[in-house]
Design a protein around this motif. Sequence first.
Motif, PDB file in Angstrom:
ATOM      1  N   ALA A   1       0.874  -1.379   0.224  1.00 22.95           N
ATOM      2  CA  ALA A   1       0.088  -0.206   0.212  1.00 22.95           C
ATOM      3  C   ALA A   1       0.880   0.879   0.120  1.00 22.95           C
ATOM      4  O   ALA A   1       0.602   2.602   0.018  1.00 22.95           O
ATOM      5  N   TYR A   2       1.679   1.348   0.733  1.00 23.92           N
ATOM      6  CA  TYR A   2       2.671   2.603   0.768  1.00 23.92           C
ATOM      7  C   TYR A   2       3.143   2.320  -0.509  1.00 23.92           C
ATOM      8  O   TYR A   2       3.947   3.919  -0.725  1.00 23.92           O
ATOM      9  N   PHE A   3       3.251   1.984  -1.593  1.00 27.31           N
ATOM     10  CA  PHE A   3       3.601   2.420  -3.134  1.00 27.31           C
ATOM     11  C   PHE A   3       2.945   3.277  -3.456  1.00 27.31           C
ATOM     12  O   PHE A   3       3.559   4.126  -4.422  1.00 27.31           O
ATOM     13  N   TYR A   4       1.588   3.770  -3.144  1.00 29.43           N
ATOM     14  CA  TYR A   4       0.300   4.452  -4.047  1.00 29.43           C
ATOM     15  C   TYR A   4       0.251   5.382  -3.454  1.00 29.43           C
ATOM     16  O   TYR A   4       0.313   5.855  -1.887  1.00 29.43           O
ATOM     17  N   ASP A   5       0.486   6.395  -4.092  1.00 24.70           N
ATOM     18  CA  ASP A   5       0.926   7.712  -3.721  1.00 24.70           C
ATOM     19  C   ASP A   5      -0.275   8.438  -3.688  1.00 24.70           C
ATOM     20  O   ASP A   5      -0.695   9.748  -3.778  1.00 24.70           O
ATOM     21  N   TYR A   6      -1.874   7.842  -4.379  1.00 31.32           N
ATOM     22  CA  TYR A   6      -2.818   8.611  -4.614  1.00 31.32           C
ATOM     23  C   TYR A   6      -4.035   7.329  -4.691  1.00 31.32           C
ATOM     24  O   TYR A   6      -4.419   6.613  -5.129  1.00 31.32           O
ATOM     25  N   TRP A   7      -5.127   7.677  -3.964  1.00 25.12           N
ATOM     26  CA  TRP A   7      -6.131   6.654  -3.821  1.00 25.12           C
ATOM     27  C   TRP A   7      -7.970   7.301  -3.758  1.00 25.12           C
ATOM     28  O   TRP A   7      -7.738   8.555  -3.320  1.00 25.12           O
ATOM     29  N   GLY A   8      -8.274   6.475  -4.302  1.00 21.12           N
ATOM     30  CA  GLY A   8      -9.927   7.273  -4.758  1.00 21.12           C
ATOM     31  C   GLY A   8     -10.644   6.389  -3.189  1.00 21.12           C
ATOM     32  O   GLY A   8      -9.888   5.659  -2.643  1.00 21.12           O
ATOM     33  N   LYS A   9     -11.832   7.127  -3.514  1.00 29.02           N
ATOM     34  CA  LYS A   9     -12.725   6.646  -2.230  1.00 29.02           C
ATOM     35  C   LYS A   9     -13.313   5.074  -2.812  1.00 29.02           C
ATOM     36  O   LYS A   9     -14.182   4.613  -3.829  1.00 29.02           O
ATOM     37  N   GLY A  10     -13.409   4.119  -2.058  1.00 30.99           N
ATOM     38  CA  GLY A  10     -13.903   2.281  -3.044  1.00 30.99           C
ATOM     39  C   GLY A  10     -15.535   2.496  -2.789  1.00 30.99           C
ATOM     40  O   GLY A  10     -16.526   3.626  -3.110  1.00 30.99           O
ATOM     41  N   THR A  11     -15.595   1.135  -3.546  1.00 33.15           N
ATOM     42  CA  THR A  11     -16.707   1.058  -3.312  1.00 33.15           C
ATOM     43  C   THR A  11     -17.086  -0.315  -3.293  1.00 33.15           C
ATOM     44  O   THR A  11     -15.992  -1.441  -2.919  1.00 33.15           O
ATOM     45  N   GLN A  12     -18.628  -0.646  -2.160  1.00 33.88           N
ATOM     46  CA  GLN A  12     -18.581  -1.380  -1.930  1.00 33.88           C
ATOM     47  C   GLN A  12     -19.200  -2.589  -2.356  1.00 33.88           C
ATOM     48  O   GLN A  12     -19.972  -2.805  -2.850  1.00 33.88           O
ATOM     49  N   VAL A  13     -18.310  -4.595  -1.780  1.00 36.12           N
ATOM     50  CA  VAL A  13     -18.686  -4.997  -2.428  1.00 36.12           C
ATOM     51  C   VAL A  13     -18.943  -5.713  -1.319  1.00 36.12           C
ATOM     52  O   VAL A  13     -18.496  -6.897  -0.096  1.00 36.12           O
ATOM     53  N   THR A  14     -20.102  -6.526  -1.218  1.00 40.08           N
ATOM     54  CA  THR A  14     -20.510  -7.557  -0.239  1.00 40.08           C
ATOM     55  C   THR A  14     -21.789  -8.736  -1.135  1.00 40.08           C
ATOM     56  O   THR A  14     -22.463  -9.166  -1.983  1.00 40.08           O
ATOM     57  N   VAL A  15     -21.097  -9.951  -0.782  1.00 44.21           N
ATOM     58  CA  VAL A  15     -21.150 -10.894  -1.243  1.00 44.21           C
ATOM     59  C   VAL A  15     -21.807 -11.969   0.060  1.00 44.21           C
ATOM     60  O   VAL A  15     -21.707 -12.419   1.409  1.00 44.21           O
ATOM     61  N   SER A  16     -23.204 -12.395  -0.008  1.00 44.24           N
ATOM     62  CA  SER A  16     -24.021 -13.182   0.698  1.00 44.24           C
ATOM     63  C   SER A  16     -25.108 -13.990   0.184  1.00 44.24           C
ATOM     64  O   SER A  16     -25.511 -13.489  -1.192  1.00 44.24           O
ATOM     65  N   SER A  17     -26.027 -14.828   0.456  1.00 39.85           N
ATOM     66  CA  SER A  17     -26.481 -15.315   0.480  1.00 39.85           C
ATOM     67  C   SER A  17     -28.036 -14.459   1.026  1.00 39.85           C
ATOM     68  O   SER A  17     -29.180 -15.478   0.721  1.00 39.85           O
TER      69      SER A  17
END
Length: 121
Positions: A105-121
């Motif tokens: 993770a410390y390689f990366y200089d720029y980050w975006g906001k995330g998107t939620q993934v939910t895997v559930s039955s």
Amino acid sequence: VQLQASGGGLVQPGGSLTLSCAASGRTVGDYAIGWFRQDPGKERAFVAAISWSGSTTEYADSVKGRFTISRDNAKNTVNLQMNNLKPDDTALYLCAASKRLGGKAYFYDYWGKGTQVTVSS
């Protein structure tokens, strides 16, 4: 470099989702793009990364054979195709840009906001 992840949602185990990371900035094509995922209270975990040219990719062992990362520099987009999803894949997925390809993770200089993934039955 500005990044925006999208495409998350609720999916059943065994299902598929495609996440997209839209990048903007004058030199976005010079950057490797990585995907990480994070659960509340835990550190970000590497998922996959792709070099600026798209010729080199790296994957976490947990997703090899199930996830595929690709990029279209003409559209400034990096996609993460996720197949055969498992409940353990549930997390907030974030994309990031780095001058250096890799899974830290410390390689990366720029980050975006995330998107939620939910895997559930």
